[in-house]
Design a protein around this motif. Structure first.
Motif, PDB file in Angstrom:
ATOM      1  N   PRO A 119      41.030  42.426  57.899  1.00  0.00           N
ATOM      2  CA  PRO A 119      42.456  42.743  57.751  1.00  0.00           C
ATOM      3  C   PRO A 119      43.279  41.535  57.319  1.00  0.00           C
ATOM      4  CG  PRO A 119      41.850  42.643  60.068  1.00  0.00           C
ATOM      5  CD  PRO A 119      40.565  42.578  59.292  1.00  0.00           C
ATOM      6  N   ASP A 120      42.727  40.329  57.504  1.00  0.00           N
ATOM      7  CA  ASP A 120      43.442  39.108  57.126  1.00  0.00           C
ATOM      8  C   ASP A 120      42.924  38.523  55.818  1.00  0.00           C
ATOM      9  OD1 ASP A 120      44.962  39.165  59.537  1.00  0.00           O
ATOM     10  OD2 ASP A 120      43.219  38.378  60.604  1.00  0.00           O
ATOM     11  N   ALA A 121      42.188  39.321  55.050  1.00  0.00           N
ATOM     12  CA  ALA A 121      41.662  38.819  53.772  1.00  0.00           C
ATOM     13  C   ALA A 121      42.803  38.323  52.894  1.00  0.00           C
ATOM     14  CB  ALA A 121      40.894  39.925  53.066  1.00  0.00           C
ATOM     15  N   PRO A 122      42.685  37.120  52.330  1.00  0.00           N
ATOM     16  CA  PRO A 122      43.767  36.585  51.497  1.00  0.00           C
ATOM     17  C   PRO A 122      43.843  37.294  50.150  1.00  0.00           C
ATOM     18  CG  PRO A 122      41.878  35.132  51.444  1.00  0.00           C
ATOM     19  CD  PRO A 122      41.554  36.187  52.461  1.00  0.00           C
ATOM     20  N   LYS A 123      45.028  37.341  49.612  1.00  0.00           N
ATOM     21  CA  LYS A 123      45.232  37.937  48.294  1.00  0.00           C
ATOM     22  C   LYS A 123      45.264  36.822  47.246  1.00  0.00           C
ATOM     23  CE  LYS A 123      46.011  41.990  50.220  1.00  0.00           C
ATOM     24  NZ  LYS A 123      45.044  43.105  50.156  1.00  0.00           N
ATOM     25  N   GLY A 124      44.688  37.124  46.090  1.00  0.00           N
ATOM     26  CA  GLY A 124      44.722  36.150  45.008  1.00  0.00           C
ATOM     27  C   GLY A 124      43.397  36.083  44.279  1.00  0.00           C
ATOM     28  N   GLY A 165      43.181  45.192  54.077  1.00  0.00           N
ATOM     29  CA  GLY A 165      41.997  44.370  53.826  1.00  0.00           C
ATOM     30  C   GLY A 165      41.315  44.654  52.507  1.00  0.00           C
ATOM     31  N   GLN A 166      41.954  45.455  51.650  1.00  0.00           N
ATOM     32  CA  GLN A 166      41.363  45.826  50.368  1.00  0.00           C
ATOM     33  C   GLN A 166      42.311  45.473  49.220  1.00  0.00           C
ATOM     34  OE1 GLN A 166      39.198  49.699  50.503  1.00  0.00           O
ATOM     35  NE2 GLN A 166      40.108  49.919  52.527  1.00  0.00           N
ATOM     36  N   ASN A 167      41.814  45.649  47.986  1.00  0.00           N
ATOM     37  CA  ASN A 167      42.625  45.334  46.798  1.00  0.00           C
ATOM     38  C   ASN A 167      43.123  43.891  46.876  1.00  0.00           C
ATOM     39  OD1 ASN A 167      42.435  48.139  46.043  1.00  0.00           O
ATOM     40  ND2 ASN A 167      44.064  48.561  47.528  1.00  0.00           N
ATOM     41  N   ASN A 168      42.178  42.973  47.075  1.00  0.00           N
ATOM     42  CA  ASN A 168      42.537  41.591  47.367  1.00  0.00           C
ATOM     43  C   ASN A 168      42.700  40.701  46.141  1.00  0.00           C
ATOM     44  OD1 ASN A 168      42.379  42.105  50.197  1.00  0.00           O
ATOM     45  ND2 ASN A 168      40.145  41.978  50.062  1.00  0.00           N
ATOM     46  N   PHE A 169      42.171  41.104  44.991  1.00  0.00           N
ATOM     47  CA  PHE A 169      42.217  40.246  43.806  1.00  0.00           C
ATOM     48  C   PHE A 169      43.507  40.486  43.025  1.00  0.00           C
ATOM     49  CE2 PHE A 169      37.728  40.676  44.793  1.00  0.00           C
ATOM     50  CZ  PHE A 169      37.324  39.344  44.792  1.00  0.00           C
ATOM     51  N   ASP A 170      44.066  39.398  42.500  1.00  0.00           N
ATOM     52  CA  ASP A 170      45.272  39.521  41.685  1.00  0.00           C
ATOM     53  C   ASP A 170      44.988  40.262  40.382  1.00  0.00           C
ATOM     54  OD1 ASP A 170      46.955  38.305  43.477  1.00  0.00           O
ATOM     55  OD2 ASP A 170      46.870  36.334  42.532  1.00  0.00           O
ATOM     56  N   SER A 171      43.777  40.056  39.847  1.00  0.00           N
ATOM     57  CA  SER A 171      43.430  40.752  38.605  1.00  0.00           C
ATOM     58  C   SER A 171      41.956  41.093  38.584  1.00  0.00           C
ATOM     59  CB  SER A 171      43.796  39.905  37.380  1.00  0.00           C
ATOM     60  OG  SER A 171      42.927  38.809  37.237  1.00  0.00           O
ATOM     61  N   ILE A 172      41.635  42.174  37.891  1.00  0.00           N
ATOM     62  CA  ILE A 172      40.256  42.624  37.678  1.00  0.00           C
ATOM     63  C   ILE A 172      40.119  42.898  36.185  1.00  0.00           C
ATOM     64  CG2 ILE A 172      38.506  44.361  38.200  1.00  0.00           C
ATOM     65  CD1 ILE A 172      39.914  44.820  40.880  1.00  0.00           C
ATOM     66  N   THR A 173      39.197  42.204  35.536  1.00  0.00           N
ATOM     67  CA  THR A 173      39.017  42.347  34.095  1.00  0.00           C
ATOM     68  C   THR A 173      37.651  42.928  33.797  1.00  0.00           C
ATOM     69  OG1 THR A 173      40.442  40.441  33.654  1.00  0.00           O
ATOM     70  CG2 THR A 173      38.961  41.134  31.877  1.00  0.00           C
ATOM     71  N   PRO A 201      34.489  45.414  44.242  1.00  0.00           N
ATOM     72  CA  PRO A 201      35.259  44.272  44.765  1.00  0.00           C
ATOM     73  C   PRO A 201      36.250  44.662  45.853  1.00  0.00           C
ATOM     74  CG  PRO A 201      36.257  45.037  42.736  1.00  0.00           C
ATOM     75  CD  PRO A 201      35.069  45.939  42.985  1.00  0.00           C
ATOM     76  N   ASP A 202      36.207  45.911  46.304  1.00  0.00           N
ATOM     77  CA  ASP A 202      37.269  46.455  47.159  1.00  0.00           C
ATOM     78  C   ASP A 202      37.567  45.611  48.387  1.00  0.00           C
ATOM     79  OD1 ASP A 202      37.009  48.423  45.307  1.00  0.00           O
ATOM     80  OD2 ASP A 202      36.258  49.964  46.659  1.00  0.00           O
ATOM     81  N   VAL A 203      36.518  45.217  49.138  1.00  0.00           N
ATOM     82  CA  VAL A 203      36.756  44.528  50.417  1.00  0.00           C
ATOM     83  C   VAL A 203      36.359  43.058  50.358  1.00  0.00           C
ATOM     84  CG1 VAL A 203      36.419  46.705  51.648  1.00  0.00           C
ATOM     85  CG2 VAL A 203      34.507  45.129  51.437  1.00  0.00           C
TER      86      VAL A 203
END
Length: 616
Positions: A58-63, A260-268, A605-607
């Protein structure tokens, strides 16, 4: 794991849900019981108001960024239209009514819909949308959007016409309520599969595009589409790359099913027409994550410096296959002669020497598939007993008699003697079917026409199996031409059943249901775009499919599925190939993840999340 290129479908597990869920309490018919989730196999794990799934941080960082690869190309962002090559990753843009849990079998919890209700006889299902659910332009998601999405999904995709054929109406029944009405009762699967609907914005599709022209949902488009999901299309190069960016204003970012999901700023996503070139992009560090589907490369192809030094990590992960049955096979098209003759199809199976292929090409990493539900409790084995036998006796006059007397077994090769014996058996079967060897050619005794056909493939990687198979066929006088075509041509020919033989994979959940009619049902055989690739038209199979769909409990479902499996195998509809019930994954050491992956998924890459984001 598959040994082929360009066919792995990442959404291979999510496409199939099943058949037994929590019913409303008796006596509550006048007061609907609203469920926060649906489980088709037992009780829900998570109670109403749960904080987050247990498999996330739940504390996964975003970026950070993640770069993925995809075989083929794309020419459309239309998520509902079956025409064209739809871009990978569009699920990031659109939310569904319910969101699957990756640690439970056939279970989903409220996403766009905060609750779902249905009467005791399951003659309808009502979804109540969350008041906070918004499109990217800030407008609310409405029942009208859901009705529009369902109607267009059914209109524009022949597969959905079968999948949702018993859903006869969708209508707004409240400010935030949409009700689906069914033409049959007690189909336990229908409420759950309706939760999978990809909801699109009606007002956007009925509006005007950037070019000043009205949008048309019945046509392909490369205009970046708008959704309600966590990402948006930020940029793209037609047929080559797509970059998705995380939306900071996503309405559901703090929802329990998204924590805790959708943690990446971008997905290419980068698209490749050649699997070897795709792997070179991974080796060179231009792609971050790799799912290996070739045994040879998994064993010998990771000797480059980054892998040796630990900058590229490798794992064999069983998680995705714990709740997935798989049939991978060569598929003769019974719509064309002589493949409508079961003896011919059986002979073609005797010509495949799996054991030799496994030894010489695959380092003995694979098992021969012997069930349409391979690797699960639904696979038939031995002779039918108990309830399975009772179900088969109900259709005894419609199924092959050998289902009662002989378990299915693939021919076994691997030695010169066994290979010769198998080819002799193939010749005997072909003789019974009206063929004979004249010189070195197998010909039809009635017409004098040689037995020849084309094997249609979607990737050159499949040729390592198809070419040795064609060589074996040549030994008994059959000319099999191997033809590999590009992704667009393959898709079009597959949809139109324009092939003699092709290579297919069917994925199965632990709770099969309506999709079985699309795979094996008689009506699907003539419907373009269905997954009845073999062209099966059989009343016994149809009756067993109905037994699965209307199974009253788990025990009956398992028994009916085993019975169907046994009958499909006995008809020799396909030439079974092989599988490995572990995913071979490799990735650059730039990610972190929860200590335990979801029980039934890799969760990438969800989690997962970026190491750089964690450092910051």
């Amino acid at each position: 794991m598959l040994d082929f290129g360009g066919i792995v479908r990442t959404n291979l597990v999510a496409a199939f849900l099943a058949m037994s869920f929590l019913l409303p309490q008796a006596g509550k018919a006048q007061e609907p019981t609203w469920h926060h989730g649906l489980s088709l196999v037992g009780e829900l794990k998570n109670p109403s108001g749960f904080e987050h799934f247990s498999y996330v941080n739940p504390d996964a960082p975003k970026g950070g960024d993640v770069r993925l690869s995809q075989a083929g190309t794309f020419d459309s962002f239309n998520p509902l239209l079956v025409k064209g090559e739809v871009a990978a990753g569009l699920g990031l843009v659109f939310d569904t009514l319910l969101k699957p849990a990756e640690d439970e079998v056939s279970t989903a919890y409220g996403l766009l819909a905060g609750g779902v209700s249905f009467p005791d006889d399951i003659s309808s299902a009502t979804f109540r949308l969350r008041a906070e659910a918004k499109w990217a332009d800030g407008k609310p998601v409405t029942p009208e959007d859901v009705v529009f999405s369902f109607e267009k999904a059914k209109e524009l995709n022949p597969r959905n016409q079968s999948y949702y054929r018993h859903v006869v109406a969708a209508e707004k029944t409240g400010d935030r309520d949409v009700t689906f009405r069914f033409d049959e009762k007690n189909n336990h699967e229908l409420p759950n599969i309706l939760g999978q609907i990809r909801v699109v914005p009606k007002h956007w599709w009925e509006g005007t595009g950037a070019d000043g022209k009205p949008r048309d949902i019945t046509r392909t488009t490369l205009e970046p589409v708008m959704g309600s999901g966590p990402y948006r299309i930020a940029s793209f190069s037609p047929g080559s790359t797509i970059r998705y960016e995380r939306r900071p204003d996503y309405w559901g970012a703090t929802l329990n099913v998204n924590v805790g999901q959708n943690n990446f700023d971008s997905i290419t996503y980068s698209f490749f027409g050649d699997r070897d070139v795709e792997f070179e992009a991974f080796r060179s560090g231009n792609i971050d994550y790799w799912v290996e589907n070739q045994a040879l490369r998994w064993v010998t192809g990771f000797d480059f410096p980054a892998a040796k030094e630990g900058r590229v990590k490798r794992e064999e992960v069983p998680n995705p296959f714990r709740a997935t049955g798989v049939m991978q096979a060569m598929v003769p098209n019974m719509r064309r002669k002589p493949f409508d003759d079961e003896r011919v199809r059986q002979a073609l199976n005797y010509a495949l020497d799996f054991e030799e292929l496994n030894r010489t090409s695959f380092f003995n990493q694979y098992q021969r598939v012997n069930s349409f539900f391979f690797g699960t409790e639904l696979a038939s084995a031995g002779l039918p007993q108990g309830q399975e036998l009772e179900i088969l006796n109900e259709v005894k006059d419609l199924v092959p008699p050998e289902v009662f007397t002989a378990p299915y077994a693939n021919p076994v090769g691997g030695t010169p003697q066994q290979a010769r014996d198998n080819l002799r058996k193939a010749i005997e079967l072909l003789k019974e079917a009206g063929f004979e060897l004249k010189g070195n050619r197998m010909v039809n005794t009635a017409t004098g026409r040689p037995f020849s056909f084309e094997i249609l493939l979607s990737s050159p990687a499949l040729e390592r199996v198809a070419l040795p198979y064609a060589h074996n066929l040549k030994r008994i006088g059959i000319e099999a031409r191997v033809r590999t075509v590009d992704a667009s041509q393959y898709t079009n020919r597959e949809r139109a059943f324009d092939y003699d033989m092709t290579w297919q994979v069917w994925g199965q959940s632990l709770s099969p249901g309506n999709e079985q009619a699309d795979y094996w049902g008689s009506k699907a055989a003539s419907r373009e775009g269905s997954r009845n690739y073999a062209g099966i038209v059989d009343p016994g199979v149809d009756k067993l499919i109905e037994r699965i769909i209307f199974a009253k409990d788990r025990e009956t479902l398992v028994a009916a599925t085993k019975a169907l499996d046994r009958v499909l195998l006995a008809h020799n509809y396909i030439i079974p190939l092989y599988y490995k019930l572990k995913a071979n994954i490799a990735y650059w050491d730039k990610f972190e993840r929860p200590a335990e992956l979801p029980k039934y998924s890799i969760g990438f890459p969800d989690v997962w999340w970026s190491k750089n984001a964690a450092a910051k």
